[in-house]
Design an enzyme around this catalytic site. Sequence first.
Site, PDB file in Angstrom:
ATOM      1  N   ALA A   1       0.815  -1.208   0.000  1.00 43.79           N
ATOM      2  CA  ALA A   1       0.000   0.000   0.000  1.00 43.79           C
ATOM      3  C   ALA A   1       0.855   1.267   0.000  1.00 43.79           C
ATOM      4  O   ALA A   1       1.909   1.333   0.633  1.00 43.79           O
ATOM      5  CB  ALA A   1      -0.926   0.005   1.212  1.00 43.79           C
TER       6      ALA A   1
ATOM      7  N   PHE B   1       3.210  -1.551   4.086  1.00 42.94           N
ATOM      8  CA  PHE B   1       3.457  -0.171   3.651  1.00 42.94           C
ATOM      9  C   PHE B   1       4.630  -0.183   2.678  1.00 42.94           C
ATOM     10  O   PHE B   1       5.736  -0.600   3.026  1.00 42.94           O
ATOM     11  CB  PHE B   1       3.765   0.691   4.880  1.00 42.94           C
ATOM     12  CG  PHE B   1       4.111   2.121   4.585  1.00 42.94           C
ATOM     13  CD1 PHE B   1       3.335   2.900   3.748  1.00 42.94           C
ATOM     14  CD2 PHE B   1       5.226   2.706   5.179  1.00 42.94           C
ATOM     15  CE1 PHE B   1       3.656   4.215   3.494  1.00 42.94           C
ATOM     16  CE2 PHE B   1       5.559   4.024   4.936  1.00 42.94           C
ATOM     17  CZ  PHE B   1       4.765   4.782   4.093  1.00 42.94           C
ATOM     18  N   CYS B   2       4.382   0.276   1.463  1.00 47.82           N
ATOM     19  CA  CYS B   2       5.380   0.179   0.388  1.00 47.82           C
ATOM     20  C   CYS B   2       6.713   0.807   0.769  1.00 47.82           C
ATOM     21  O   CYS B   2       7.773   0.252   0.458  1.00 47.82           O
ATOM     22  CB  CYS B   2       4.818   0.845  -0.873  1.00 47.82           C
ATOM     23  SG  CYS B   2       6.005   1.010  -2.219  1.00 47.82           S
ATOM     24  N   PHE B   3       6.676   1.951   1.444  1.00 46.42           N
ATOM     25  CA  PHE B   3       7.920   2.673   1.722  1.00 46.42           C
ATOM     26  C   PHE B   3       8.667   2.133   2.944  1.00 46.42           C
ATOM     27  O   PHE B   3       9.670   2.706   3.353  1.00 46.42           O
ATOM     28  CB  PHE B   3       7.644   4.174   1.847  1.00 46.42           C
ATOM     29  CG  PHE B   3       7.499   4.837   0.503  1.00 46.42           C
ATOM     30  CD1 PHE B   3       8.586   5.399  -0.141  1.00 46.42           C
ATOM     31  CD2 PHE B   3       6.273   4.857  -0.143  1.00 46.42           C
ATOM     32  CE1 PHE B   3       8.465   5.987  -1.392  1.00 46.42           C
ATOM     33  CE2 PHE B   3       6.134   5.441  -1.394  1.00 46.42           C
ATOM     34  CZ  PHE B   3       7.236   6.004  -2.020  1.00 46.42           C
TER      35      PHE B   3
ATOM     36  N   LYS C   1      14.090   5.257   1.254  1.00 45.13           N
ATOM     37  CA  LYS C   1      13.379   5.124  -0.019  1.00 45.13           C
ATOM     38  C   LYS C   1      12.697   6.425  -0.423  1.00 45.13           C
ATOM     39  O   LYS C   1      11.962   7.028   0.356  1.00 45.13           O
ATOM     40  CB  LYS C   1      12.351   3.998   0.117  1.00 45.13           C
ATOM     41  CG  LYS C   1      11.644   3.598  -1.170  1.00 45.13           C
ATOM     42  CD  LYS C   1      10.847   2.321  -0.917  1.00 45.13           C
ATOM     43  CE  LYS C   1      10.072   1.848  -2.114  1.00 45.13           C
ATOM     44  NZ  LYS C   1       9.399   0.556  -1.849  1.00 45.13           N
TER      45      LYS C   1
END
Length: 267
Positions: free
Chosen positions: A82, A146-148, A162
């Site tokens: 996400a 969480f993508c980051f 990132k």
Amino acid sequence: MSVSEWRLLVTEATDGATNMAIDEALWRARQSGEGPATIRFFAWDPPTVSLGYGQALDDHVDAGACRQLGVGLVRRPTGGSAIYHDGPERELTYTVVATNDDLGVTTDLLEAYRWIARALARGLRALGAAVEIIGVPRARGQAPAFCFARTGRYEIEIAGRKLVGSAQRRRGRCFLQHGSVLLGADEPRLRALFPTTPDPMASLTTLEIALGRRPPFEEVAGALEAAFEREHGLVLRPGGLSQGEHAQVERLVAEKYASEAWLAGAA
């Protein structure tokens, strides 16, 4: 280096269902040969959390907080985790729709990731950001919600944090890749939306942090446009959606991206 002409789309900020429908319509048009290779820059209105294609909608993303804060919620056609997409003041989202032949690469999706990362890195360096393309990620194991929270192969960091998170989906020799470039970040909102992520800011950075100023959306889009042209010998021609693509977008919003079934992962 031979020169290749691509379409450049810079679309106005819109809702999550429409943004994802546009990306899929571009991808379908390229698959059929009816649309050109395309680079798109866009933003989100309202701000939206996008889920990866196969990601569960569970307590890792607080749907109640989304409603309370006026944040949209949509499922992407691409995989991964996400992302919270803020408005154009804090994020630029890019899309690349092309075939392997457009890039001059094989069917290996990592080659396409690297091709795109080279241009993104060139543009971000032109803005003054000391970015690094991560060829071999440090973290292993299950992907975070969480993508980051974690950097993947050929994603982009500054000083170990990132800056750009990307996801790709391909069908045959044609692919769609889109990703989020963080101009700034709203820490309280990230904490509210991702309650199981201990510290959403610990693993990410933004251009505002890196540069000491927050560059506007238009400046970042211009730097990335120039970088794709110079890094890969492209000519980017500003354009719009075709009539067929417009119709496809309307269908995809109604039948897919705005539906509860698609969001729930049951479609």
